[in-house]
Design a protein around this motif. Structure first.
Motif, PDB file in Angstrom:
ATOM      1  N   ASP A 406     -81.947  96.392  18.623  1.00 36.09           N
ATOM      2  CA  ASP A 406     -83.218  96.553  18.190  1.00 36.09           C
ATOM      3  C   ASP A 406     -84.419  96.893  19.122  1.00 36.09           C
ATOM      4  O   ASP A 406     -85.440  96.957  18.759  1.00 36.09           O
ATOM      5  N   ILE A 407     -83.862  97.188  20.301  1.00 28.75           N
ATOM      6  CA  ILE A 407     -84.950  97.476  21.402  1.00 28.75           C
ATOM      7  C   ILE A 407     -84.910  98.894  21.564  1.00 28.75           C
ATOM      8  O   ILE A 407     -84.408  99.730  22.753  1.00 28.75           O
ATOM      9  N   HIS A 408     -85.312  99.787  20.773  1.00 25.53           N
ATOM     10  CA  HIS A 408     -85.581 101.335  20.922  1.00 25.53           C
ATOM     11  C   HIS A 408     -86.887 101.832  20.678  1.00 25.53           C
ATOM     12  O   HIS A 408     -87.167 102.833  20.581  1.00 25.53           O
ATOM     13  N   GLY A 409     -88.058 101.147  20.308  1.00 24.93           N
ATOM     14  CA  GLY A 409     -89.212 101.612  20.202  1.00 24.93           C
ATOM     15  C   GLY A 409     -89.530 102.065  18.920  1.00 24.93           C
ATOM     16  O   GLY A 409     -90.453 102.620  18.727  1.00 24.93           O
ATOM     17  N   GLN A 410     -88.570 101.955  17.953  1.00 26.01           N
ATOM     18  CA  GLN A 410     -88.902 102.411  16.652  1.00 26.01           C
ATOM     19  C   GLN A 410     -88.838 101.346  15.566  1.00 26.01           C
ATOM     20  O   GLN A 410     -88.862 101.802  14.390  1.00 26.01           O
ATOM     21  N   PHE A 411     -88.855 100.090  16.085  1.00 28.12           N
ATOM     22  CA  PHE A 411     -88.870  99.071  15.074  1.00 28.12           C
ATOM     23  C   PHE A 411     -90.045  98.134  15.303  1.00 28.12           C
ATOM     24  O   PHE A 411     -91.023  98.140  14.589  1.00 28.12           O
ATOM     25  N   LYS A 412     -89.683  97.002  15.846  1.00 24.97           N
ATOM     26  CA  LYS A 412     -91.030  96.139  16.278  1.00 24.97           C
ATOM     27  C   LYS A 412     -90.957  95.565  17.810  1.00 24.97           C
ATOM     28  O   LYS A 412     -89.769  95.937  18.306  1.00 24.97           O
TER      29      LYS A 412
END
Length: 578
Positions: A406-412
């Motif tokens: 989830d570390i991709h800059g398009q979530f939180k």
């Protein structure tokens, strides 16, 4: 000046016992990608860069395409050992390749979010090809503790061609052979696939890796050595010209996507390329990445003559302290570029340190006011391996329970922000995409507007090369794009009359410029494209996702499965499968 990370003495490196005779498998991580699964794929993070990070709020008008795994293609083209590239495989494809061929080395490339898939692929290699050495490359190698997360024999950080050449006992300093790379494939907009044939899509050219600017959040810069460090595959404009001329002939292209983090910063190389283009009478179009301060080194006429038709430029924030924006009025620069037919892909960061609930709306509005042709919004994200991650870790601000997937800059957010919560970060990010689309309309419309401005300015330009380039661009504008504008106008009349009005004005301007044929084509194809767009909208609402096909490409491969392998190139390539 080129700053390169110097390798340690050669004797400190292991060389594979079989050297150039070793069989090599280079693979990207397995699919599917556009869905949540146990290995870390996320529906919000599909294998479609534009739809994922740029046009994601534009629905059926979103630009959708896939891009190959260029790194492993570059490595394959620059070793003489028998090599297979397996791009976008399924787990079954990967297992079958391991069992049907005896590989001495299996290389896997990945970004950090797919570390779970890398782990599973390493396990599969140990089970189905236990004699293979496992080599892991790509940004996933920057993950702290990666050595303990996966079972691999070699973890390669940074530029991989030299490493693989050295591992196989080859000349690490041999000239770089550039493979034929189509910049994008399976392109789709408004539910319609664009035709795919030689020359219809730009070729990718990779002059350098790394970025000398060294922004603290930049994974590319940190991965290749950090601020001020990069590695040039082609140091001169002469070298680059020879590569591009060869690709022009073999791929029948006149446009190039230049994959260099700050191509225009290397002014001497760029101007030398321009000199060769003039001498060779080349009407090439170049899509490039550039910082604002690098762009300011050139006049608009130099950019036009160099063929710059598209620029990806970091806008970040009006109050950021990044040197690439020093002294630049980015809105004025964007407007000036558009007036010269140069499409701008802006990039803005949401959640910088100075952002608060009170000021972030104004900063987003400032970004939207640029009215760029495309606009990427990304969360301020401490990605493992970057200076920002190190800083946040030392300050105790990293959140402990965030999955790497989830570390991709398009979530939180994956860190503790002083003024914004994780939920705030997603809400403001989503709103930024929506606001840009709501105010400025579809990117395809904006791109057409910029193209027409360029044509009007340069259709009578003294340099025939420049005139030809703009004339070539107008072929798509006067026909297919104008029909798409007809469909957009009808679609937006009921949902956004102001944007519909702007689209109508542009369409009439195009038809005034190009006459009767453009009107006929729009009237004939426009309704078809409107129907296609509405059908696509229904399919997307029902959960339709897109996945790339699998590619299997072999070089230096024997004609028969058990034949002795010839270290000389054979050029055998298996076509992509759907």
């Amino acid at each position: 000046m080129v700053i390169q990370v110097q390798p340690a003495p050669a004797e400190t490196y292991e060389v594979h016992p079989k050297g150039k005779r070793a069989r090599i498998l280079l693979a990207s991580v397995f699919g599917p990608y556009a869905q949540d699964d146990e290995f870390g794929s996320r529906a919000i993070n599909p294998m479609e860069l534009y739809h994922n990070q740029v046009t994601r709020a534009q629905g059926t008008f979103s630009l959708r395409m896939f891009h190959r795994s260029w790194g492993i293609m570059m490595i394959q083209a620059n070793i003489s050992a028998p090599c297979t590239v397996l791009d976008f495989p399924t787990r079954e494809d990967f297992q079958r390749e391991l069992t049907e061929n005896q590989y001495d080395v299996v290389g896997i490339t990945s970004i950090i979010v797919n570390v779970g898939k890398v782990r599973e692929m390493c396990r599969m290699v140990r089970e189905f090809s236990p004699g293979s050495q496992i080599v892991i490359g790509g940004h996933v190698t920057a993950t702290p503790g990666i050595e303990k997360m996966i079972e691999a024999d070699h973890i390669v950080k940074g530029e991989g061609i030299r490493w693989m050449r050295r591992y196989l006992g080859e000349d690490v300093d041999a000239p770089i052979r550039h493979p034929e790379i189509v910049s994008g494939f399976r392109t789709r907009v408004m539910g319609i696939r664009t035709p795919e044939f030689k020359g219809n899509t730009a070729a990718t050219v990779i002059p350098s890796v790394g970025c000398p600017m060294g922004c603290n959040f930049c994974t590319t810069s940190s991965f290749f050595g950090g601020k001020g460090k990069f590695f040039n595959f082609y140091n001169t404009g002469d070298e680059l010209y020879e590569v591009m001329e060869r690709l022009e002939k073999s791929m029948k292209v006149s446009t190039f996507f230049v994959m260099d983090e700050n191509f225009l910063l290397h002014r001497k190389r760029a101007l030398q390329l321009l000199k060769r283009m003039r001498e060779g009478n080349k009407s090439w179009g170049l899509a490039v990445f550039s910082s604002a301060n690098a762009l300011k080194q050139y006049t608009m006429q130099e950019l036009a003559e160099l063929g710059i038709s598209w620029v990806w430029m970091g806008l970040e924030s009006p109050n950021s302290t990044y040197t690439k924006l020093d002294g630049t009025d980015s809105r004025e620069l964007t407007r000036e570029l558009a007036q010269h037919g140069i499409r701008v892909q802006g990039s803005t960061i949401i959640g910088l340190e100075h952002h608060t609930r009170e000021n972030i709306i104004g900063e987003i509005e400032h970004a939207v006011e640029h009215n760029t042709d495309f606009h990427q919004f990304m969360l301020y994200t401490p990605v493992p391996g970057t200076p920002l991650f190190k800083q946040m870790s030392e300050e105790g601000r990293m959140l402990d329970d965030i999955d790497l997937a989830d570390i991709h800059g398009q979530f939180k957010f994956n860190f503790k922000h002083a003024a914004l919560s994780r939920e705030d970060s997603k809400r403001f990010l989503d709103w930024a995409f929506w606001r840009d689309f709501e105010r400025n309309g579809p990117s395809l419309f904006r791109m057409c507007r910029t193209m027409l401005q360029g044509w009007k300015r340069y259709k009578n330009f003294p340099d025939a090369r420049v005139r030809r380039r703009f004339a070539n661009e107008m072929t798509s504008l006067r026909f297919g794009y104008n029909a798409a504008l007809w469909a957009m106008e009808k679609k937006f009349r009921s949902v956004n009359p102001e944007v519909a009005k702007q689209i109508h004005a542009l369409r009439k301007d195009i038809e005034k410029e190009f006459g009767f044929t453009s009107r006929i084509v729009a009237a004939a194809l426009g309704p078809v494209m409107l129907w296609s767009a509405e059908r696509e909208e229904e399919r997307l609402s029902a959960g339709l996702t897109y996945e790339p096909p699998t590619f299997v490409e072999r070089t230096n491969w024997p004609a028969k499965p058990h034949e002795d392998l010839n270290p000389e190139p054979t050029g055998l390539v298996e076509p992509a499968t759907a």
